[in-house]
Design an enzyme around this catalytic site. Structure first.
Site, PDB file in Angstrom:
ATOM      1  N   TYR A 293     -24.712 -30.551 -13.901  1.00 46.12           N
ATOM      2  CA  TYR A 293     -26.252 -30.035 -13.238  1.00 46.12           C
ATOM      3  C   TYR A 293     -26.738 -30.989 -12.524  1.00 46.12           C
ATOM      4  O   TYR A 293     -27.040 -31.823 -12.200  1.00 46.12           O
ATOM      5  CB  TYR A 293     -27.034 -30.755 -15.042  1.00 46.12           C
ATOM      6  CG  TYR A 293     -28.508 -30.698 -14.768  1.00 46.12           C
ATOM      7  CD1 TYR A 293     -29.404 -29.372 -15.434  1.00 46.12           C
ATOM      8  CD2 TYR A 293     -29.221 -31.518 -14.195  1.00 46.12           C
ATOM      9  CE1 TYR A 293     -30.674 -29.739 -15.772  1.00 46.12           C
ATOM     10  CE2 TYR A 293     -31.014 -31.439 -13.715  1.00 46.12           C
ATOM     11  CZ  TYR A 293     -31.686 -30.284 -14.403  1.00 46.12           C
ATOM     12  OH  TYR A 293     -32.868 -30.354 -14.301  1.00 46.12           O
TER      13      TYR A 293
ATOM     14  N   GLU B 251     -33.832 -25.424 -10.016  1.00 48.99           N
ATOM     15  CA  GLU B 251     -32.756 -25.990 -11.452  1.00 48.99           C
ATOM     16  C   GLU B 251     -31.260 -25.067 -11.166  1.00 48.99           C
ATOM     17  O   GLU B 251     -31.532 -24.123 -11.385  1.00 48.99           O
ATOM     18  CB  GLU B 251     -32.954 -26.048 -13.087  1.00 48.99           C
ATOM     19  CG  GLU B 251     -31.958 -26.638 -13.795  1.00 48.99           C
ATOM     20  CD  GLU B 251     -33.181 -27.098 -15.061  1.00 48.99           C
ATOM     21  OE1 GLU B 251     -33.469 -27.739 -15.990  1.00 48.99           O
ATOM     22  OE2 GLU B 251     -32.537 -25.524 -15.359  1.00 48.99           O
TER      23      GLU B 251
END
Ligand code: GDP
Ligand code: MN
Length: 393
Positions: A107, A194
């Protein structure tokens, strides 16, 4: 403003980040044709991925991300996904691309840290799942790092982040990606960029040894609405299909409207006064149904529009109008209220307080039209709360 994955990926590509190719399809037939094109290129693993394009996370879990090994299968999968509703939103289009062979998911995001007045990088070796879940269950699995507001993200910082995530063997690629995320954020005035998952994927032709590299497999970008005027082209990325009808109407009418959960509709001019009004409604024991700033100099038609927006919320059972006339003229607002009430389909008690420019003229108009008025804000809030309670009883 939220934008779709495919559009977010276009922004990443423009900033030089590694993203696998894709096409957007609106029908199963289009998905089939796109899949056939990608499969003809012989992707490692021989599959395509088909992904719902909706502005919510967790599409994978909801059945909105699937792999297919043939054009036939891609068509069938696309048909299934296009029939889905994910978190209440109907899927209208899908992204089709070569499926990556994933070795490990990470991530990585850049977010605006308002309190710290800087861009914050967040990374985790536990990618793929929603970061809120990681944050709740294993907060120590998230690594954060602040980028200097003037210098941006320094390469040494990006290297440090890579090592802390265990990505030392992909150092150069990772540094480019991390620096690229911050660049993307600044280039478009985003408040979030993101990548989840940022994945180590296997690539290479069957005859040679496989290589692994980092790829951005998913992208989520939200843009700062207040900075959109600096990027006129980005307005085209707004997806009208997924904007709440009330939000769209407000934006088109030039009103700042944020729906809340309470029962007292508020119509106010000026953001500061709108906040104060909400505070006083709460202090009087009520719950505001919305934040609504009709702006300076609002004319009668804008007021009528604002009233329709407030009344479109079925929970609203009382309305508080609080206008401080400066460039906004009280009599114009009063005319707007009278016009709005004549068109109103639902009868909701309303308390009006208008002070400042042309307040006297407004008072005459409102009295003739038999509106309930108040002279102070405390009084107005108390009356609105009482009316709301009366309506609920
Ligand atoms: P989200 O669930 O809305 O965040 O959608 P993602 O694009 O992140 O996809 C969810 C999951 O599907 C990822 O975490 C991967 O495990 C899987 N996935 C997505 N793209 C691919 C791909 O190209 N190949 C493979 N094998 N899996 C993928
Ligand atoms: Mn994702």
């Amino acid at each position: 403003m939220k934008i779709q994955e495919a559009d977010a990926k276009s922004l990443l590509v423009a900033q030089g980040l590694p993203v696998p190719p894709w096409e957007v399809a609106h029908t199963p037939a289009e998905a089939r044709a796109a899949a056939a094109r990608f499969l003809a290129e012989g992707p490692v693993g021989g599959k395509v991925v088909i992904k719902a394009q909706v502005l919510v996370g967790g599409r994978g879990k909801a059945g909105g991300v699937k792999l297919a090994r043939s054009a036939d299968e891609a068509e069938a999968v696309a048909r299934d996904i296009l029939a889905l509703e994910i978190k209440g939103i109907p899927v209208r289009k899908v992204l089709v691309g070569p499926a990556a062979q994933i070795e490990k998911e990470y991530y990585l995001s850049a977010v605006l840290d308002r309190a710290g007045r800087r861009i914050l990088l967040m990374g985790s070796a536990e990618g793929g799942v929603e970061i809120e879940q990681v944050a709740a269950e294993r907060p120590d699995a998230i690594v954060t790092l602040g980028a200097d507001p003037y210098l941006g993200l320094q390469p040494f910082q990006a290297r440090e982040l890579a090592f802390r995530l265990g990505l030392g063997s992909h150092l150069r690629e990772f540094v480019d990606i991390a620096v690229g995320l911050v660049r993307t954020m600044r280039a478009y005035d985003a408040d979030l960029v993101e990548i989840n998952p940022l994945a180590i994927v296997v690539e290479g032709v069957p005859s040679s040894a496989p290589v692994d590299r980092l790829l951005c497999l998913d992208a989520k970008v939200t843009l700062d609405d207040s900075a959109l005027f600096r990027h006129p082209g980005l307005e085209d990325l707004r997806d009208p299909d997924e904007e709440a009808p009330a939000d769209r109407e407000a934006r088109e009418a030039g009103l700042t409207f944020i729906k809340l959960d309470g029962t007292i509709g508020c119509m106010v001019n000026g953001a500061g006064l709108a906040m104060t009004t909400m505070d006083l409604v709460k202090r009087a024991g009520g719950e505001p149904a919305n934040f609504l700033d009709i702006g300076g100099g609002a004319r009668a038609d804008k007021v009528a529009h604002a009233m329709r927006l407030i009344l479109a919320d079925p929970k609203v059972n009382a309305i508080l109008v609080n206008i401080f006339g400066g460039i906004t003229r009280g009599d114009e607002v009063a005319r707007g209220l009278i016009e709005a009430r004549s068109q109103q389909t639902r009868d909701v008690p309303m308390v009006v307080r208008i002070v400042g420019t042309n307040a006297a003229e407004a008072a005459i108009l409102l009295r003739e039209a038999r509106f309930v008025t108040a002279s102070t804000l405390d009084e107005a809030a108390a009356q609105a709360v009482a009316a709301s309670r009366g309506a609920a009883a």
